[in-house]
Scaffold this motif. Structure first.
Motif, PDB file in Angstrom:
ATOM      1  N   ARG A  64       0.806  -1.218   0.000  1.00  0.00           N
ATOM      2  CA  ARG A  64       0.000   0.000   0.000  1.00  0.00           C
ATOM      3  C   ARG A  64       0.841   1.271   0.000  1.00  0.00           C
ATOM      4  O   ARG A  64       0.301   2.374   0.015  1.00  0.00           O
ATOM      5  CB  ARG A  64      -0.932   0.002   1.227  1.00  0.00           C
ATOM      6  CG  ARG A  64      -2.021  -1.057   1.171  1.00  0.00           C
ATOM      7  CD  ARG A  64      -2.886  -1.021   2.416  1.00  0.00           C
ATOM      8  NE  ARG A  64      -3.448   0.306   2.666  1.00  0.00           N
ATOM      9  CZ  ARG A  64      -4.123   0.627   3.770  1.00  0.00           C
ATOM     10  NH1 ARG A  64      -4.317  -0.302   4.712  1.00  0.00           N
ATOM     11  NH2 ARG A  64      -4.604   1.849   3.942  1.00  0.00           N
ATOM     12  N   LEU A  65       2.164   1.125  -0.037  1.00  0.00           N
ATOM     13  CA  LEU A  65       3.023   2.295   0.070  1.00  0.00           C
ATOM     14  C   LEU A  65       2.783   3.288  -1.064  1.00  0.00           C
ATOM     15  O   LEU A  65       2.614   4.489  -0.821  1.00  0.00           O
ATOM     16  CB  LEU A  65       4.494   1.859   0.087  1.00  0.00           C
ATOM     17  CG  LEU A  65       5.520   2.972   0.382  1.00  0.00           C
ATOM     18  CD1 LEU A  65       6.722   2.400   1.109  1.00  0.00           C
ATOM     19  CD2 LEU A  65       5.995   3.680  -0.890  1.00  0.00           C
ATOM     20  N   LEU A  71      -1.552   9.568  -2.330  1.00  0.00           N
ATOM     21  CA  LEU A  71      -2.653  10.291  -1.681  1.00  0.00           C
ATOM     22  C   LEU A  71      -2.186  11.622  -1.107  1.00  0.00           C
ATOM     23  O   LEU A  71      -2.921  12.617  -1.150  1.00  0.00           O
ATOM     24  CB  LEU A  71      -3.281   9.435  -0.583  1.00  0.00           C
ATOM     25  CG  LEU A  71      -4.241   8.333  -1.024  1.00  0.00           C
ATOM     26  CD1 LEU A  71      -4.698   7.508   0.174  1.00  0.00           C
ATOM     27  CD2 LEU A  71      -5.461   8.938  -1.730  1.00  0.00           C
ATOM     28  N   VAL A  72      -0.985  11.662  -0.559  1.00  0.00           N
ATOM     29  CA  VAL A  72      -0.492  12.899   0.046  1.00  0.00           C
ATOM     30  C   VAL A  72       0.365  13.712  -0.927  1.00  0.00           C
ATOM     31  O   VAL A  72       0.812  14.810  -0.576  1.00  0.00           O
ATOM     32  CB  VAL A  72       0.320  12.613   1.330  1.00  0.00           C
ATOM     33  CG1 VAL A  72      -0.548  11.926   2.367  1.00  0.00           C
ATOM     34  CG2 VAL A  72       1.569  11.769   1.032  1.00  0.00           C
ATOM     35  N   GLU A  91       4.668   2.315  12.696  1.00  0.00           N
ATOM     36  CA  GLU A  91       3.637   1.379  13.124  1.00  0.00           C
ATOM     37  C   GLU A  91       2.935   0.741  11.930  1.00  0.00           C
ATOM     38  O   GLU A  91       2.626  -0.451  11.937  1.00  0.00           O
ATOM     39  CB  GLU A  91       2.615   2.107  13.995  1.00  0.00           C
ATOM     40  CG  GLU A  91       1.581   1.194  14.637  1.00  0.00           C
ATOM     41  CD  GLU A  91       2.197   0.144  15.530  1.00  0.00           C
ATOM     42  OE1 GLU A  91       1.657  -0.982  15.577  1.00  0.00           O
ATOM     43  OE2 GLU A  91       3.231   0.433  16.169  1.00  0.00           O
ATOM     44  N   PHE A  92       2.711   1.509  10.882  1.00  0.00           N
ATOM     45  CA  PHE A  92       1.988   1.032   9.708  1.00  0.00           C
ATOM     46  C   PHE A  92       2.772  -0.049   8.964  1.00  0.00           C
ATOM     47  O   PHE A  92       2.195  -1.008   8.452  1.00  0.00           O
ATOM     48  CB  PHE A  92       1.697   2.211   8.777  1.00  0.00           C
ATOM     49  CG  PHE A  92       0.782   1.886   7.632  1.00  0.00           C
ATOM     50  CD1 PHE A  92      -0.576   1.671   7.831  1.00  0.00           C
ATOM     51  CD2 PHE A  92       1.273   1.799   6.328  1.00  0.00           C
ATOM     52  CE1 PHE A  92      -1.428   1.384   6.762  1.00  0.00           C
ATOM     53  CE2 PHE A  92       0.438   1.516   5.258  1.00  0.00           C
ATOM     54  CZ  PHE A  92      -0.919   1.303   5.481  1.00  0.00           C
ATOM     55  N   PHE A  93       4.103   0.106   8.902  1.00  0.00           N
ATOM     56  CA  PHE A  93       4.932  -0.806   8.120  1.00  0.00           C
ATOM     57  C   PHE A  93       5.683  -1.827   8.967  1.00  0.00           C
ATOM     58  O   PHE A  93       6.477  -2.602   8.433  1.00  0.00           O
ATOM     59  CB  PHE A  93       5.929  -0.018   7.272  1.00  0.00           C
ATOM     60  CG  PHE A  93       5.293   0.813   6.186  1.00  0.00           C
ATOM     61  CD1 PHE A  93       4.709   0.202   5.091  1.00  0.00           C
ATOM     62  CD2 PHE A  93       5.272   2.196   6.271  1.00  0.00           C
ATOM     63  CE1 PHE A  93       4.114   0.959   4.086  1.00  0.00           C
ATOM     64  CE2 PHE A  93       4.678   2.968   5.281  1.00  0.00           C
ATOM     65  CZ  PHE A  93       4.095   2.349   4.185  1.00  0.00           C
ATOM     66  N   ARG A  94       5.442  -1.865  10.266  1.00  0.00           N
ATOM     67  CA  ARG A  94       6.156  -2.791  11.132  1.00  0.00           C
ATOM     68  C   ARG A  94       5.871  -4.235  10.718  1.00  0.00           C
ATOM     69  O   ARG A  94       4.729  -4.593  10.417  1.00  0.00           O
ATOM     70  CB  ARG A  94       5.714  -2.582  12.585  1.00  0.00           C
ATOM     71  CG  ARG A  94       6.547  -3.364  13.604  1.00  0.00           C
ATOM     72  CD  ARG A  94       6.020  -3.109  15.017  1.00  0.00           C
ATOM     73  NE  ARG A  94       6.040  -1.699  15.348  1.00  0.00           N
ATOM     74  CZ  ARG A  94       7.115  -1.043  15.780  1.00  0.00           C
ATOM     75  NH1 ARG A  94       8.255  -1.709  15.935  1.00  0.00           N
ATOM     76  NH2 ARG A  94       7.066   0.242  16.065  1.00  0.00           N
ATOM     77  N   ALA A 359      11.493   1.646  -1.318  1.00  0.00           N
ATOM     78  CA  ALA A 359      10.414   1.728  -0.325  1.00  0.00           C
ATOM     79  C   ALA A 359      10.777   2.700   0.792  1.00  0.00           C
ATOM     80  O   ALA A 359       9.930   3.479   1.261  1.00  0.00           O
ATOM     81  CB  ALA A 359      10.124   0.347   0.250  1.00  0.00           C
ATOM     82  N   GLU A 360      12.035   2.679   1.229  1.00  0.00           N
ATOM     83  CA  GLU A 360      12.454   3.582   2.304  1.00  0.00           C
ATOM     84  C   GLU A 360      12.435   5.033   1.845  1.00  0.00           C
ATOM     85  O   GLU A 360      12.044   5.932   2.585  1.00  0.00           O
ATOM     86  CB  GLU A 360      13.844   3.188   2.802  1.00  0.00           C
ATOM     87  CG  GLU A 360      13.938   1.772   3.352  1.00  0.00           C
ATOM     88  CD  GLU A 360      12.861   1.459   4.376  1.00  0.00           C
ATOM     89  OE1 GLU A 360      12.565   2.324   5.232  1.00  0.00           O
ATOM     90  OE2 GLU A 360      12.307   0.345   4.323  1.00  0.00           O
ATOM     91  N   PHE A 361      12.853   5.282   0.616  1.00  0.00           N
ATOM     92  CA  PHE A 361      12.779   6.639   0.095  1.00  0.00           C
ATOM     93  C   PHE A 361      11.314   7.073  -0.053  1.00  0.00           C
ATOM     94  O   PHE A 361      10.974   8.235   0.142  1.00  0.00           O
ATOM     95  CB  PHE A 361      13.502   6.741  -1.246  1.00  0.00           C
ATOM     96  CG  PHE A 361      15.001   6.715  -1.124  1.00  0.00           C
ATOM     97  CD1 PHE A 361      15.661   7.591  -0.283  1.00  0.00           C
ATOM     98  CD2 PHE A 361      15.753   5.804  -1.850  1.00  0.00           C
ATOM     99  CE1 PHE A 361      17.044   7.574  -0.157  1.00  0.00           C
ATOM    100  CE2 PHE A 361      17.138   5.773  -1.735  1.00  0.00           C
ATOM    101  CZ  PHE A 361      17.787   6.665  -0.897  1.00  0.00           C
TER     102      PHE A 361
END
Length: 531
Positions: A64-65, A71-72, A91-94, A359-361
């Motif tokens: 969902r990333l 969206l933002v 928390e979302f990606f843990r 993904a991290e970027f």
């Protein structure tokens, strides 16, 4: 005990013995052709050699990333500009608890219990100090030593495997198939006399032969008066020479964010041209903005895999302290814009590592950070298009800008119309490019990259490259952020969807001449075309 990762480190013969072989059934990564800058050494590593093993766990909600990022970041979205906090991201990606427990159970069965393989603060990584023999048994592989043309050494393997029951819980393991190299030195032109080095910066008289701050302001119509300078921020992944920067403009002195012991480069030398270029022009075009230089330990700025940099900005990504040294873990504050003029060809990255880094970027983009990367100065990749990077100059006379289509990343929705439109009319005739029509294209935007007047060793020196383009674009975005902050809004963040939107159609100059045909290659590259 201090351990140096991926180098020739040997320990006593009473080091831990390898555990019993573990059953494997799934090959995770397999390197194809060895990158051209690397050679395999005949001397095999000792089975007792120790190094840091890092296991990247599968993260929750990673599918969902892109959706959440857009969206933002899409100006047409109702959630535009509503950037996430670091704690919400973590928390979302843990990783799921079953992923953590499954991998830990596998490691314990192989003799690597929790006292040796520890979880990172964000729970995304498990890592610890291991021996070559232990890892060869664990991953059903054979480690070797490799040497880079820059005299750097790396420990790695051609492939590795995992049991099927843990495969779905692991993204990647390092060091394995990806070889970690230092960045290359900057391309530096021959210095010339600099008796009036600063005077020409405020004049447009030399623009046909030399690029200065005044020339860039004229070329890109930069006449904005800053209103929220102190509340804004700009970051540059770079070193610089203080004495040269003092000559260029003493009032633009940036602050330093040392990452894992990185220090200010005090001594002037002939390889500092690119470093000075980035700082002098980014700070010169966005004067007074609080500017941070992100510097990692050692001689590198952002090492090829960017781990130290991401560690420092995002505690959910970073590793634990393994060898008694200090590791910055989410302790370095992010700036609104970060410019980076270093990268590497896509073919030296394995897809697993490239996607993990991407993904991290993307997470930084969700937090409102704009990342600007240069795309290289060697044209389209002879082996199939691809350097990591987003922004560059195109249609240059003195060098071919990096650009083309990725062999790893798929076509993003915001870029679909532009890429498919180009390929339907101007597809390259060479067989080496990605012809699927579903690949991510780059660069996204271009800027002048030739004959920048830079102070190097106290002299005025002309510099070329997309390394010049990146800090210029970063400075322009920083000025846009100033206007938003003054109006009570947040920074633009991930700007790509806006760049491709109809609202920005008339904001750019169309580059219609030239190509990025690579030097010394059969491939013709990509030609600049209208639209």
């Amino acid at each position: 005990m201090k351990v140096t990762p991926w180098l020739f480190v040997f320990v006593a013969q009473n080091a831990l013995a390898a555990p019993a072989p573990v059953a494997h059934s799934v090959t995770i990564e397999r390197r194809g052709e060895l990158p051209s800058a690397w050679s395999r050494l005949d001397v095999a590593p000792s089975p007792h050699q120790q190094f840091e093993l890092r296991i990247g766990l599968k993260q929750s909600n990673l599918h969902r990333l892109e959706e959440e990022l857009l969206l933002v970041s899409d100006p047409t979205s109702e959630a535009y500009g509503q950037h996430w906090t670091p704690s919400r991201l973590a928390e979302f990606f843990r990783p799921h608890e079953d992923s953590i427990s499954s991998v830990k159970a596998w490691l314990e069965k192989a003799g690597l219990d929790g006292s040796r393989m520890r979880a990172s603060p964000g729970g995304n990584w498990l890592q610890g100090v291991v021996s070559v023999a232990e890892v060869e048994s664990l991953l059903d592989t054979k480690y070797e030593h490799y040497k880079h043309t820059n005299d750097a050494y790396s420990l790695g393997c051609d492939s590795y495997s995992l049991p099927a029951d843990v495969r779905d819980h692991i993204d990647l393991i390092q060091p394995t198939t990806h070889l970690f190299a230092p960045r290359a030195n900057a391309r530096v032109s021959a210095p010339k006399s600099a008796s009036a080095a600063l005077a020409i910066q405020n004049s447009t008289m030399t623009c046909t032969a030399l690029t200065t701050l005044a020339c860039l302001r004229q070329l890109y119509n930069i006449n904005y008066v800053q209103q929220a300078t102190a509340r804004n921020s700009l970051g540059i992944a770079e070193r610089y020479v203080q004495s040269d920067f003092d000559i260029f403009a003493a009032k633009y002195i940036p602050s330093i964010a040392s990452i894992d012991g990185g220090n200010l480069e005090e001594a002037a030398n002939s390889t500092s041209g690119e470093s000075n270029l980035d700082v002098q022009y980014a700070c010169g075009l966005a004067p007074g903005v609080p500017t941070t230089l992100y510097q990692t330990t050692g001689s590198t700025i952002l090492v090829e895999n960017y781990n130290n940099f991401l560690d420092a900005l995002d505690s959910s990504y970073c590793n634990a302290t393994l060898d008694g040294t200090s590791v910055d873990c989410g302790t370095v504050k992010t700036t609104n814009v970060i410019s980076t003029s270093y990268g590497d060809a896509e073919d030296v990255y394995n897809p697993e590592l490239a996607n993990r880094q991407c993904a991290e970027f993307g997470k930084l983009g969700m937090m409102g950070v704009t990342l600007v990367f240069s795309s290289g100065d060697a044209g389209a990749d002879c082996k199939g298009d691809g350097s990591l990077g987003g922004y560059s100059e195109i249609a240059s006379i003195s060098f071919p800008s990096g650009g083309g289509l990725s062999n790893i990343f798929s076509l993003p929705s915001y870029q679909a119309t532009a890429v498919k439109g180009y390929l339907s009319k101007f597809a390259p005739i060479d067989a080496g490019w990605n012809s699927s029509g579903n690949a991510r294209g780059y660069p996204d935007i271009s800027a002048n990259g030739e004959n920048y007047d830079v102070i190097v060793d106290g002299q005025s020196t002309p510099e070329d490259g997309t390394s010049a383009s990146a800090p210029v674009v970063a400075a322009i975005i920083t000025l846009a952020n100033d206007a938003r902050i003054a109006a009570g809004k947040g920074p633009v963040g991930f700007i790509n969807p806006a760049l491709y939107s109809a609202a920005f159609k008339d904001a750019f100059n169309d580059i219609t001449l030239g190509s990025n045909a690579p030097t010394g290659c059969i491939a013709e590259g990509y030609t600049a075309q209208a639209g």
